[in-house]
Design a protein around this motif. Structure first.
Motif, PDB file in Angstrom:
ATOM      1  N   ARG A   1       0.812  -1.219   0.000  1.00  0.00           N
ATOM      2  CA  ARG A   1       0.000   0.000   0.000  1.00  0.00           C
ATOM      3  C   ARG A   1       0.848   1.273   0.000  1.00  0.00           C
ATOM      4  O   ARG A   1       0.312   2.365   0.012  1.00  0.00           O
ATOM      5  N   LYS A   2       2.166   1.129  -0.051  1.00  0.00           N
ATOM      6  CA  LYS A   2       3.041   2.301  -0.041  1.00  0.00           C
ATOM      7  C   LYS A   2       3.912   2.324  -1.298  1.00  0.00           C
ATOM      8  O   LYS A   2       5.136   2.460  -1.251  1.00  0.00           O
ATOM      9  N   LEU A   3       3.271   2.218  -2.463  1.00  0.00           N
ATOM     10  CA  LEU A   3       4.013   2.109  -3.712  1.00  0.00           C
ATOM     11  C   LEU A   3       4.825   3.363  -4.025  1.00  0.00           C
ATOM     12  O   LEU A   3       5.945   3.275  -4.532  1.00  0.00           O
ATOM     13  N   ALA A   4       4.285   4.552  -3.750  1.00  0.00           N
ATOM     14  CA  ALA A   4       5.040   5.776  -4.024  1.00  0.00           C
ATOM     15  C   ALA A   4       6.296   5.840  -3.163  1.00  0.00           C
ATOM     16  O   ALA A   4       7.351   6.309  -3.602  1.00  0.00           O
ATOM     17  N   VAL A   5       6.196   5.353  -1.922  1.00  0.00           N
ATOM     18  CA  VAL A   5       7.361   5.287  -1.041  1.00  0.00           C
ATOM     19  C   VAL A   5       8.361   4.262  -1.565  1.00  0.00           C
ATOM     20  O   VAL A   5       9.575   4.500  -1.592  1.00  0.00           O
ATOM     21  N   ASP A   6       7.859   3.119  -2.003  1.00  0.00           N
ATOM     22  CA  ASP A   6       8.726   2.028  -2.442  1.00  0.00           C
ATOM     23  C   ASP A   6       9.455   2.349  -3.735  1.00  0.00           C
ATOM     24  O   ASP A   6      10.533   1.813  -3.997  1.00  0.00           O
ATOM     25  N   PHE A   7       8.868   3.223  -4.557  1.00  0.00           N
ATOM     26  CA  PHE A   7       9.477   3.547  -5.839  1.00  0.00           C
ATOM     27  C   PHE A   7      10.042   4.976  -5.838  1.00  0.00           C
ATOM     28  O   PHE A   7      11.067   5.212  -5.233  1.00  0.00           O
ATOM     29  N   TYR A   8       9.387   5.948  -6.449  1.00  0.00           N
ATOM     30  CA  TYR A   8      10.032   7.238  -6.720  1.00  0.00           C
ATOM     31  C   TYR A   8       9.240   8.438  -6.214  1.00  0.00           C
ATOM     32  O   TYR A   8       9.420   9.552  -6.701  1.00  0.00           O
ATOM     33  N   GLY A   9       8.379   8.253  -5.255  1.00  0.00           N
ATOM     34  CA  GLY A   9       7.592   9.366  -4.757  1.00  0.00           C
ATOM     35  C   GLY A   9       6.650   9.879  -5.831  1.00  0.00           C
ATOM     36  O   GLY A   9       6.010   9.100  -6.540  1.00  0.00           O
TER      37      GLY A   9
END
Length: 338
Positions: free
Chosen positions: A229-237
């Motif tokens: 659920r934290k894809l933006a954190v896991d990738f590139y914001g």
């Protein structure tokens, strides 16, 4: 130009869920490097639910799996000592977790494609790199949000459930938002000093700590945690299109992990080979059961720079990124591209 990214610590409920799954995968890889693994996790209060598929020679019992879950959460820092400081009404302890398991084996329809050394899914996967070695070729706003969040987590000054958000204007911090569990003994000034240290002593930004004015209940007591659920954190914001799904909860045969890693690596290579390029995006698409991929490079405006088709098997990508080794918990802790 304004750019904003966020970061969450390993003690955030969603990242707890990610970490549990990664920790379980590592324990399977300890015994069987060819484990096929896809396990989602949800954690709320003292209840953890596991659901997914595992095909492995590890053959752990349900009791073993439950013990691994508790060990993972204790490793994050939710220990009996931590809970004693905050109170049972405000946070969890790994020792107290009740684990429910719904785990089967990988579908044979998927397995036949993976067995033939094709990808276990179809999809489009995106990577990017910016021409900034000082930020590990990652966007500056994402890099600073991560630096602040990890520092606050590592110094253990206040609570473990931390979220940071950084807004840059023309590469300089304009606003920094921090959510961190705090009790009366904790000083906002100490948080401000830690943030300032991460910013190289710069104070020319607005700092907001705990926007509601109170943050004591935290972790899965305050919010339900779910994997992926934290894809933006896991990738590139906020800097790049996100492709595929979560890189966590999966072994190396899954394209959500392997081809997202490959897209990032190809983007970094392109930047290094083209030092006049300020930013590059790499999109990779694949289809289930096939080792052929389509690779497309674009600039930040979406203009195509280069494209080609290539045959690269999952086994080759797995070898390049050492995905048969029990290193998934470390990747989850430090960031996918660390």
């Amino acid at each position: 130009m304004l750019k904003t990214s966020e970061w969450v610590s390993l003690g955030h409920p969603d990242k707890i869920a990610d970490y549990i799954s990664c920790y379980l995968l590592d324990r399977h890889l300890d015994r069987d490097p060819y484990t096929r693994f896809a396990v989602e996790v949800q954690i709320k209060d003292n209840h953890v639910t596991l659901g997914g598929e595992v095909t492995s020679k590890a053959n752990y019992s349900p009791e073993d799996i439950a013990a691994f879950v508790r060990a993972a959460v204790n490793q994050i820092g939710y220990t009996p000592e931590y809970q004693k400081r905050w109170g049972k009404e405000n946070t969890i302890c790994g020792d107290d977790l009740i684990v429910t398991q719904h785990i089967g084996q990988q579908s044979p329809d998927i397995a036949q494609g993976v067995d033939a050394d094709g990808y276990g899914d179809q999809g489009i996967f995106h990577g990017m790199a910016v021409n900034s070695p000082a930020t590990d070729y990652m966007p500056e706003d994402w890099y600073l949000a991560k630096k602040i969040g990890k520092h606050l987590y590592d110094i253990r000054y206040a609570g473990l459930d931390i979220k940071t958000q950084v807004t840059l204007r023309d590469s300089k911090p304009e606003e920094i938002v921090v959510a961190i569990p705090m009790q009366m003994k904790h000083s906002t000034q100490d948080i401000a000093n830690a943030v300032q240290w991460c910013c190289g002593g710069n104070r020319d930004y607005k700092l907001i700590v705990n926007g509601t004015g109170r943050f004591v209940k935290h972790g899965p007591i305050g919010d339900c945690g779910t994997t992926g659920r934290k894809l933006a954190v896991d990738f590139y914001g906020g800097n790049c299109v996100i492709g595929g799904g979560s890189p966590w909860t999966k072994d190396g045969t899954k394209a959500d992990l392997s081809l997202n890693l490959l897209a990032r690596a190809r983007a970094v290579s392109y930047i290094k080979e083209h030092p006049d390029c300020p930013e590059v995006h790499c999109a990779i698409s694949c289809r289930i059961g096939s080792p052929e991929i389509l690779v497309v490079f674009t600039d930040k405006s979406g203009n195509e720079l280069l494209s080609y088709r290539e045959t690269i098997t999952p086994a080759e990508v797995i070898k390049e990124f050492r995905l048969r080794e029990p290193r998934f918990a470390d990747m989850c802790r430090n960031g996918l591209f660390s």
